[in-house]
Scaffold this active site. Structure first.
Site, PDB file in Angstrom:
ATOM      1  N   THR A  19       0.879  -1.172   0.000  1.00 60.98           N
ATOM      2  CA  THR A  19       0.000   0.000   0.000  1.00 60.98           C
ATOM      3  C   THR A  19       0.907   1.209   0.000  1.00 60.98           C
ATOM      4  OG1 THR A  19      -1.950  -0.900   1.120  1.00 60.98           O
ATOM      5  CG2 THR A  19      -1.448   1.345   1.629  1.00 60.98           C
TER       6      THR A  19
ATOM      7  N   ASP B 101      -8.644  -1.764   4.400  1.00 61.26           N
ATOM      8  CA  ASP B 101      -8.683  -0.654   5.351  1.00 61.26           C
ATOM      9  C   ASP B 101      -8.286   0.693   4.749  1.00 61.26           C
ATOM     10  OD1 ASP B 101      -6.023  -1.959   5.115  1.00 61.26           O
ATOM     11  OD2 ASP B 101      -5.423  -0.164   6.222  1.00 61.26           O
TER      12      ASP B 101
HETATM   13  N1  ASP Z   1      -3.920  -2.629   3.862  1.00 66.54           N
HETATM   14  C1  ASP Z   1      -4.017  -3.025   2.486  1.00 66.54           C
HETATM   15  C2  ASP Z   1      -5.285  -3.780   2.272  1.00 66.54           C
HETATM   16  O1  ASP Z   1      -5.639  -4.578   3.107  1.00 66.54           O
HETATM   17  C3  ASP Z   1      -2.865  -3.835   2.021  1.00 66.54           C
HETATM   18  C4  ASP Z   1      -1.534  -3.413   2.564  1.00 66.54           C
HETATM   19  O2  ASP Z   1      -1.383  -2.360   3.122  1.00 66.54           O
HETATM   20  O3  ASP Z   1      -0.572  -4.152   2.434  1.00 66.54           O
HETATM   21  O4  ASP Z   1      -5.911  -3.607   1.255  1.00 66.54           O
END
Ligand code: ASP
Length: 303
Positions: free
Chosen positions: A171, A202
Site C-alpha cells: 500500500t 482498510d
Molecule cells: N492494507 C491493504 C489492504 O488490506 C494492504 C496493505 O497495506 O498491504 O488492502
C-alpha cells in the site's frame, strides 16, 4: 517559523525477493514522493495538497501496490481503494472498487470536495471521475509483469486459506503538516493479491487505514486490512492521544500491545502538530521515508 513535515510509506510486508532485487529503486521512489510532497509544503501549500501529491507519485510508480502496479484480485483484475482526511475540519473522502482511474487518491479528494458524501464505490466513483475529467487508463496500464507473476503463482494454489497465508500485499500512504499547523493523511492501495473480487480493505476506511485530526495526529496505515479495520487502528491512535499518550507510545501501543490478541501484520506512519513522527510496525519490512524543516530526509526499508 512554523515547522513543516511529511512522511510517506510504501507498505508493510514480509521480506520478498522483488524488494531485495529493487531496493535502490524502491528507496528512490520513496525519496521522490517525500521531496515532492515537501516542496508543496515549503511553497506554503496545504498538508492535504502535499499528501495528495506524494501519494499520487507513488500511485504512478509501478513498483508500489497502488495505482499502476496494483495487486490483481483472483479474477486477474485491478480494483483500487484510496482515502484522505483533512485534520483541520475532519473532512474526508474515500473511494473503493475503483477501476481504470489513474489516481484514486485524487478521486478521493473529489468525493470530499465536490460531493456531500464521504465514500463512493465502483461505478458511482467512476462516473464522478469522468464527470470531472480525471485521467482514465486502460486496464492493462495498471498491470505490471511482477504483479501478473504473483497472480499466476497464487492462482496455482488451490484454497483461499492458503492464498491468504501468503499475505501478498502493499500500500502507499502519506501524512503531512503544513505551515498553518494543519495535518492531513492519505492512503491508496491495490489491495491484497488474489483476494476475492469486491474485497475492500482498510486503506479506504476512515478511522482504520487513514485518519487525521489537528488535535491529535495524522495516521496512514498498511498491512492486513481486515485487522486494521477490526482494530480501528488510525482512530484508536488518535484516541490514545486524546487521553494524553505521546505519539510514538500511542503508535506502539496500538500496533504491538492492543493488536497482540488478533496479531494482524501491520504498520503505520503518523505525525503530530509539533512535527514529531510516529512510526511503528510488526512486519519485517516497512518501506518509509520522512523529512521535516528540522530534519533531513530519512529513508528506510528494513528495521
Ligand atoms: N492494507 C491493504 C489492504 O488490506 C494492504 C496493505 O497495506 O498491504 O488492502
Amino acid at each position: 517559523m512554523n515547522k513543516i513535515a511529511i512522511a510517506v510509506h510504501g507498505g508493510a510486508s514480509e521480506n520478498y525477493s522483488f524488494l531485495r532485487e529493487h531496493q535502490q529503486e524502491f528507496a528512490l521512489g520513496l525519496a521522490k514522493a517525500t521531496e515532492m510532497g515537501y516542496e508543496v509544503l515549503d511553497k506554503g501549500g496545504s498538508a492535504l495538497d502535499a499528501v495528495e501529491e506524494a501519494v499520487g507519485i507513488l500511485e504512478d510508480n509501478p513498483l508500489f501496490n497502488a495505482g499502476r502496479g496494483s495487486a490483481l484480485n483472483s479474477r486477474g483484475e485491478v480494483e483500487m481503494d484510496a482515502s484522505l482526511m483533512d485534520g483541520k475540519d475532519l473532512q474526508a473522502g474515500a473511494v473503493s472498487m475503483v477501476r481504470t482511474v489513474k489516481n484514486p487518491i485524487r478521486l478521493a479528494r473529489l468525493v470530499m470536495e465536490k460531493t456531500r458524501h464521504v465514500f463512493l464505490s465502483g461505478y458511482g466513483a467512476l462516473e464522478l471521475a469522468k464527470k470531472y475529467g480525471m485521467e482514465i487508463e486502460a486496464e492493462s496500464y495498471f498491470i505490471t509483469p511482477y504483479q501478473y507473476e504473483v497472480y499466476q503463482k497464487l492462482n496455482k494454489i488451490e484454497t483461499m486459506e492458503e492464498i491468504q497465508k501468503k499475505k501478498m500485499k502493499g500500500t502507499v500512504g502519506a501524512v503531512a503538516l503544513d505551515l498553518q499547523g494543519n495535518l492531513a493523511a492519505g492512503t491508496s492501495t491495490g489491495g491484497i493479491s488474489n483476494c476475492l473480487p469486491g474485497r475492500i480493505g482498510d486503506s479506504c476506511v476512515i478511522g482504520a487505514g487513514c485518519y487525521a485530526n489537528n488535535a491529535t495526529c495524522a495516521v496512514s496505515g498498511t498491512g492486513e486490512g481486515e485487522y486494521l479495520i477490526r482494530g480501528v487502528v488510525g482512530h484508536t491512535i488518535s484516541m490514545m492521544m486524546e487521553f494524553d499518550m505521546p505519539l510514538q507510545e500511542a503508535c506502539d501501543y496500538v500496533i504491538h500491545e492492543r493488536n497482540k490478541k488478533l496479531n494482524g501484520e501491520m504498520g503505520i506512519i503518523a505525525l503530530n502538530q509539533m512535527g514529531d513522527f510516529g512510526i511503528s510496525f510488526n512486519t519485517e519490512i516497512m518501506k518509509r521515508a520522512w523529512k521535516s524543516s528540522s530534519r533531513e530526509i530519512q529513508i528506510k526499508l528494513f528495521d
